[in-house]
Design a protein around this motif. Structure first.
Motif, PDB file in Angstrom:
ATOM      1  N   HIS A   1      -5.731  -1.242   2.008  1.00 13.78           N
ATOM      2  CA  HIS A   1      -4.987  -1.484   3.240  1.00 13.78           C
ATOM      3  C   HIS A   1      -3.494  -1.280   2.997  1.00 13.78           C
ATOM      4  CE1 HIS A   1      -6.674  -3.295   7.023  1.00 13.78           C
ATOM      5  NE2 HIS A   1      -5.408  -3.134   7.371  1.00 13.78           N
ATOM      6  N   ALA A   2      -2.788  -0.828   4.017  1.00 14.00           N
ATOM      7  CA  ALA A   2      -1.333  -0.705   3.960  1.00 14.00           C
ATOM      8  C   ALA A   2      -0.726  -1.454   5.144  1.00 14.00           C
ATOM      9  CB  ALA A   2      -0.905   0.758   3.997  1.00 14.00           C
TER      10      ALA A   2
ATOM     11  N   LEU B   1      -0.525   8.478   8.132  1.00 14.59           N
ATOM     12  CA  LEU B   1      -1.884   8.046   7.823  1.00 14.59           C
ATOM     13  C   LEU B   1      -1.940   7.306   6.498  1.00 14.59           C
ATOM     14  CD1 LEU B   1      -3.882  10.955   6.323  1.00 14.59           C
ATOM     15  CD2 LEU B   1      -1.703  11.433   7.389  1.00 14.59           C
ATOM     16  N   ASN B   2      -2.983   6.515   6.373  1.00 13.02           N
ATOM     17  CA  ASN B   2      -3.285   5.830   5.120  1.00 13.02           C
ATOM     18  C   ASN B   2      -4.446   6.575   4.470  1.00 13.02           C
ATOM     19  OD1 ASN B   2      -3.922   4.167   3.002  1.00 13.02           O
ATOM     20  ND2 ASN B   2      -4.440   2.376   4.241  1.00 13.02           N
TER      21      ASN B   2
ATOM     22  N   GLY C   1       0.815  -1.205   0.000  1.00  9.79           N
ATOM     23  CA  GLY C   1       0.000   0.000   0.000  1.00  9.79           C
ATOM     24  C   GLY C   1       0.850   1.256   0.000  1.00  9.79           C
ATOM     25  N   GLU C   2       0.271   2.337   0.511  1.00 12.84           N
ATOM     26  CA  GLU C   2       0.974   3.626   0.558  1.00 12.84           C
ATOM     27  C   GLU C   2       0.598   4.364   1.836  1.00 12.84           C
ATOM     28  OE1 GLU C   2       1.678   6.809  -2.794  1.00 12.84           O
ATOM     29  OE2 GLU C   2      -0.176   7.337  -1.736  1.00 12.84           O
ATOM     30  N   LEU C   3       1.598   4.969   2.484  1.00 11.89           N
ATOM     31  CA  LEU C   3       1.371   5.802   3.658  1.00 11.89           C
ATOM     32  C   LEU C   3       1.807   7.229   3.369  1.00 11.89           C
ATOM     33  CD1 LEU C   3       2.662   3.450   6.504  1.00 11.89           C
ATOM     34  CD2 LEU C   3       0.279   3.948   5.904  1.00 11.89           C
ATOM     35  N   VAL C   4       1.180   8.158   4.069  1.00 12.53           N
ATOM     36  CA  VAL C   4       1.539   9.575   3.963  1.00 12.53           C
ATOM     37  C   VAL C   4       2.059  10.026   5.319  1.00 12.53           C
ATOM     38  CG1 VAL C   4       0.721  11.912   3.505  1.00 12.53           C
ATOM     39  CG2 VAL C   4      -0.227   9.979   2.216  1.00 12.53           C
ATOM     40  N   GLU C   5       3.192  10.713   5.313  1.00  8.76           N
ATOM     41  CA  GLU C   5       3.711  11.299   6.544  1.00  8.76           C
ATOM     42  C   GLU C   5       3.681  12.815   6.433  1.00  8.76           C
ATOM     43  OE1 GLU C   5       7.723  11.208   9.323  1.00  8.76           O
ATOM     44  OE2 GLU C   5       7.888  11.687   7.190  1.00  8.76           O
TER      45      GLU C   5
END
Length: 212
Positions: A176-177, A170-171, A122-126
């Protein structure tokens, strides 16, 4: 990295916090679903006596995130984050975390601990702040302009950070990540913040005894 049960985790995170099962300190404030069992990945080369560096933590989380058997071992819950404690290098604290769409940690820091995390699927953002906050003596701060940073970490990507790093993870995707997080020394405390525009407010300080 949420209310840790026994050991990032924005219950890790946070509060990114158990040898059997526990919640990461950089996890969300809601009561989450916690899988049973423990997992471990090879800790890599011997770590010097002073403990692993942020680069060594990053190497560990990247290798763990690339282990398909480990990633597949994590139960996923569409209604909340899930996690399993890992054996990190050099007595570090490490977590395998699942993120359903829309989940996140909220703003937090990791006190004096170094850290790293890597996205496995998946991918997450910080979102992070490019400033070191005072260690204490304040309740509300107004941030200057140009302190905000954003990173998008797709599968296989990771990042390391130093002490007093303030961020939220956050996702924001529809899938899903799964990610791997590590901290050294093991988290002594987490400060949780709320934010309205440029104003950052200290809301809570969590310590390991609060996570038991």
């Amino acid at each position: 990295m949420s209310q840790p049960v026994s050991a990032f985790p924005s219950r890790p995170p946070t509060p990114p916090n158990t040898a059997t099962s526990s919640s990461p300190p950089s996890s969300p404030p809601a009561t989450p679903s916690v899988p049973s069992g423990s997992s471990s990945v090879p800790a890599g080369p011997a770590v010097r006596g002073s403990g692993p560096s942020s680069a060594e933590l990053l190497d560990f989380v990247r290798r763990a995130a690339a282990d398909p058997e480990l990633i597949a071992s994590l139960p996923l819950d569409p209604d909340g984050r899930t996690w399993v404690r890992l054996a990190g290098p050099g007595e570090s604290e490490a977590w395998l975390i699942g993120w359903p769409p829309g989940s996140g940690t909220g703003w937090h820091d990791h006190a004096e601990s170094l850290g790293a995390f890597a996205t496995a699927t998946g991918e997450l953002v910080e979102h992070s702040l490019a400033v070191r906050l005072p260690a204490g003596g304040w309740k509300t701060l107004e941030l200057a302009e140009d302190f905000d940073r954003e990173r998008r970490l797709a599968a296989g990507q990771g990042r390391a950070f130093g002490r007093h790093h303030v961020h939220e993870v956050l996702n924001a995707s529809a899938a899903h990540a799964v990610s791997v997080h590590a901290y050294y020394p093991p988290l002594p405390l987490i400060r949780r913040f709320s934010r309205t525009g440029a104003v950052l407010r200290l809301e809570q300080v969590e310590r390991p005894e609060d996570w038991q």
